[in-house]
Design an enzyme around this catalytic site. Structure first.
Site, mmCIF file in Angstrom:
data_model
loop_
_atom_site.group_PDB
_atom_site.id
_atom_site.type_symbol
_atom_site.label_atom_id
_atom_site.label_comp_id
_atom_site.label_asym_id
_atom_site.label_seq_id
_atom_site.Cartn_x
_atom_site.Cartn_y
_atom_site.Cartn_z
ATOM 1 N N CYS A 1 -5.541 -4.977 4.504
ATOM 2 C CA CYS A 1 -6.463 -4.875 5.614
ATOM 3 C C CYS A 1 -6.559 -6.204 6.333
ATOM 4 O O CYS A 1 -6.554 -7.250 5.720
ATOM 5 C CB CYS A 1 -7.832 -4.420 5.109
ATOM 6 S SG CYS A 1 -7.817 -2.788 4.351
ATOM 7 N N GLU B 1 -4.203 0.120 3.330
ATOM 8 C CA GLU B 1 -3.706 -0.727 2.246
ATOM 9 C C GLU B 1 -2.220 -0.945 2.461
ATOM 10 O O GLU B 1 -1.441 -0.006 2.601
ATOM 11 C CB GLU B 1 -3.940 -0.052 0.885
ATOM 12 C CG GLU B 1 -3.337 -0.796 -0.306
ATOM 13 C CD GLU B 1 -4.020 -2.121 -0.616
ATOM 14 O OE1 GLU B 1 -3.423 -2.920 -1.371
ATOM 15 O OE2 GLU B 1 -5.135 -2.346 -0.124
ATOM 16 N N CYS C 1 -0.578 -0.841 -6.241
ATOM 17 C CA CYS C 1 -1.595 -0.811 -5.197
ATOM 18 C C CYS C 1 -2.912 -1.359 -5.721
ATOM 19 O O CYS C 1 -3.197 -1.245 -6.911
ATOM 20 C CB CYS C 1 -1.772 0.624 -4.710
ATOM 21 S SG CYS C 1 -3.051 0.832 -3.466
ATOM 22 N N ARG D 1 -4.227 10.461 -1.685
ATOM 23 C CA ARG D 1 -3.378 10.569 -0.506
ATOM 24 C C ARG D 1 -2.287 11.621 -0.625
ATOM 25 O O ARG D 1 -1.525 11.829 0.312
ATOM 26 C CB ARG D 1 -2.757 9.201 -0.212
ATOM 27 C CG ARG D 1 -3.774 8.200 0.283
ATOM 28 C CD ARG D 1 -3.374 6.755 0.010
ATOM 29 N NE ARG D 1 -4.456 5.865 0.400
ATOM 30 C CZ ARG D 1 -5.525 5.599 -0.362
ATOM 31 N NH1 ARG D 1 -5.635 6.162 -1.556
ATOM 32 N NH2 ARG D 1 -6.466 4.796 0.064
ATOM 33 N N CYS E 1 -1.460 4.185 2.567
ATOM 34 C CA CYS E 1 -1.543 3.188 1.505
ATOM 35 C C CYS E 1 -0.241 2.418 1.488
ATOM 36 O O CYS E 1 0.597 2.589 0.657
ATOM 37 C CB CYS E 1 -1.806 3.873 0.163
ATOM 38 S SG CYS E 1 -2.407 2.750 -1.103
ATOM 39 N N CYS F 1 -5.278 2.580 -5.047
ATOM 40 C CA CYS F 1 -4.936 3.746 -5.881
ATOM 41 C C CYS F 1 -4.387 3.257 -7.208
ATOM 42 O O CYS F 1 -3.202 3.436 -7.494
ATOM 43 C CB CYS F 1 -3.918 4.627 -5.185
ATOM 44 S SG CYS F 1 -3.677 4.323 -3.449
ATOM 45 N N SER G 1 2.459 8.034 0.164
ATOM 46 C CA SER G 1 2.788 7.417 1.446
ATOM 47 C C SER G 1 4.279 7.190 1.613
ATOM 48 O O SER G 1 4.723 6.863 2.722
ATOM 49 C CB SER G 1 2.008 6.106 1.641
ATOM 50 O OG SER G 1 0.636 6.379 1.830
#
Length: 571
Positions: free
Chosen positions: A554, A15, A62, A481, A551, A65, A504
């Site tokens: 795609c 992502e 996001c 994550r 994250c 998430c 992330s």
């Protein structure tokens, strides 16, 4: 001097937008840079808004998430306003977040990561009958017939004749693939089953939170009502549906996902020593499996493992968190070398990189939109492996037992959990624990409802007139994550400052003023031993980066050779 410069842009099956730049020589990676090429800026959007609305904006950080950002945001507001929520609301939040994490872990493995280990074209050579026997030896899952595997093989073969569809652009036939055709076919069949599974189990969100993605939340509790005698509230019919979803989720984890990870891992034992990253790992304790935990208390509290000592847990102190912008495109009056605590942090974008199109970003001191969070000056790794390792260090019995059993099957020690394979395995192991927790939370909710406790909202601190004129709050959540935190300052009923330090951000951070690499970078370049057999097909790099479940949207990519290196571009 490295003989080859390699750029992978974008890293797909994640992502967001992530670019990896590498130096490699003789089949080994010498150095690495993680470049987040997308600016978010939600923190600026939130300034001046009503804190009770913050969650709705924050979860738009996001598209995957979503709910975890909402909960972290709400917890920050509730912390600042000293709002306590009813037990039923807490359990509902746990159930919604728990199901989201189970869905996320399974989807990550099968749809974002498995194809780093599974060769789709090899599966077309498998004997369906032999695949059926293999699957039956691994698990009692009902879809293990030769007829089923032959049907999957037929569907994929038809797709291959038309260009492979969703499986196009893969590195099929790469020498780093090791699974026999039957294991490839088994995993591919489960890939397809997981697509339907995740769609069915996430309907729990629509019952408790209205929709998915971006479920609805409420400062002070949850917006759903419980009344067993009302057709439009959470009633007995809805509770029975939830029980079925939880059972369905648990069975897939125990009979498909976890056995598949162990089976696939057995063919890649060397990856238990590849991709080791930061020797510092952090988790906010029991909130790893519950959204109720601020970073303290619980069965095992928030803690860190420091400097490669995986047996001693150090207590977490929020004051030791700071973010640096020495390698990120932001400015701050204090200068690039000064780390700022999130309550003092700013999000002031200042792009100083090369004008697109460009060949390299890592030739410049600033090369990413990702800040560099540090804990007590250390680069820190977060995620399922951090949660498992912290729990083991603190003697959490269930985790210790499961980790010991799994590591025994992998013939590895606790240090192997800090690796490419370890991060992948810990995500599956955590899913086993979390599936069991879902049963417990649901049973507790049912008991409360039966006893007459159906409150899901506390209105005592809802009105801004009940808040202090100035307040600070922090909200922690263990997202799929890793450790997620939101930090808020409220003045006169409005948001004066807002910062989000996301998993992330910790893991994909760039260099800090001391030159420490972020965890992605360290996992690739630390020790100079990470393999890269074919620079034009960087499968090993994808394995390690995907093991973090980045994250950072795609896309399908193709390889375009150019200049002295290789660049992977989106078409």
């Amino acid at each position: 001097m490295a003989s080859e410069r390699i750029v992978i842009d974008p890293i797909t099956r994640i992502e967001g937008h992530l670019r990896i730049e590498l130096e490699a020589d003789n089949g080994r990676i010498g150095d690495a840079w993680a470049c987040a090429t997308q600016f978010r800026g939600i923190e600026r959007v939130l300034q001046g808004r009503d804190p009770r609305d913050a969650w709705a904006f924050a979860q738009r950080i996001c598209g995957v998430c979503t709910g975890v950002h909402a909960i972290a945001s709400i917890r920050a507001v509730e912390d600042a306003t000293k709002c306590k929520i009813p037990p039923c609301a807490e359990l509902i939040r746990d159930l919604v977040s728990g199901m989201a994490t189970l869905q996320d872990h399974v989807m990550h493995f099968y749809h974002l990561h498995a194809l780093d280990w599974v060769d789709v074209m090899s599966a077309l050579k498998a004997d369906p009958a032999a695949t059926s026997r293999l699957a039956a030896s691994v698990s009692p899952w009902p879809n293990n017939s030769a007829t089923w595997y032959a049907e999957v093989q037929k569907r994929v073969a038809a797709s291959a004749e038309g260009g492979l569809g969703i499986f196009s652009g893969g590195y099929w036939g790469h020498p780093a693939y090791r699974l026999p055709p039957e294991a490839n076919l088994m995993a591919l069949a489960h890939y397809l089953e997981a697509l339907s599974w995740q769609r069915d189990i996430i309907r729990l969100h629509t019952i408790f939170a209205g929709k998915n993605p971006h479920p609805n939340y409420l400062v002070g509790g949850m917006g759903c009502s419980i009344n067993l005698n009302n057709q439009i509230t959470v009633n007995q019919v809805r509770l029975d549906e939830m029980a079925g979803m939880i059972d369905q989720a648990k069975r897939f984890v125990l009979e498909v996902y976890y056995p598949d990870v162990l089976a696939i891992a057995s063919f890649y034992p060397d990856y238990a020593a590849i991709g080791a990253s930061s020797p510092n790992l952090m988790a906010t304790g029991e909130s790893a499996w519950s959204c109720s935990g601020a970073p303290a208390g619980g069965v095992f509290p928030a803690a860190l493992l420091m400097d490669g000592n995986y047996g001693t847990a150090h207590p977490f102190e929020s004051k030791r968190v700071a973010e640096f912008v020495s390698s990120a495109w932001y400015s701050q009056p204090e200068g690039d070398r000064q780390g700022l605590h999130p309550w003092q942090g700013r999000t002031e974008p200042r792009y100083t990189g090369p004008k697109p199109p460009f060949k390299q970003l890592s030739d410049h001191p600033k090369y990413t939109w990702c800040k560099a969070p540090r804990y007590d000056g250390r680069a820190v790794q977060v995620g399922p492996n951090a949660r498992i390792m912290v729990a083991v260090a603190q003697g959490h019995a269930e985790t210790v037992q499961l980790a010991k059993e799994g590591l025994g099957k992998l013939h590895a020690g606790i240090e192997a959990l800090n690796s490419t394979l370890g991060r992948t395995y810990c995500r599956a192991l955590e899913s086993v624990i979390l599936a069991r927790r879902m049963d417990q939370w649901f049973a507790q909710l049912n008991e409360r409802i039966k006893s007459g406790d159906t409150a899901t909202f506390n209105k005592e601190r809802w009105e801004p007139s009940s808040w202090p004129k100035q307040a600070q709050g922090m909200g922690f959540m263990e997202a799929a994550r890793g450790t997620l935190s939101h930090w808020i300052e409220i003045e006169n009923g409005r948001i004066a400052r807002y910062q989000a330090v996301v998993p992330s951000t910790w893991n994909s951070s760039g260099r800090d003023p001391g030159g420490q690499r972020g965890p992605y970078e360290e996992a690739l370049a630390g020790g100079g031993k990470h393999p890269l057999l074919d620079a034009k097909r960087p499968l090993e790099v994808l394995r390690t980066i995907h093991s973090f479940d980045p994250c950072i949207s795609c896309a399908v990519h193709v390889l375009v050779p150019g200049g002295g290196g290789v660049e992977v571009k989106v078409r």
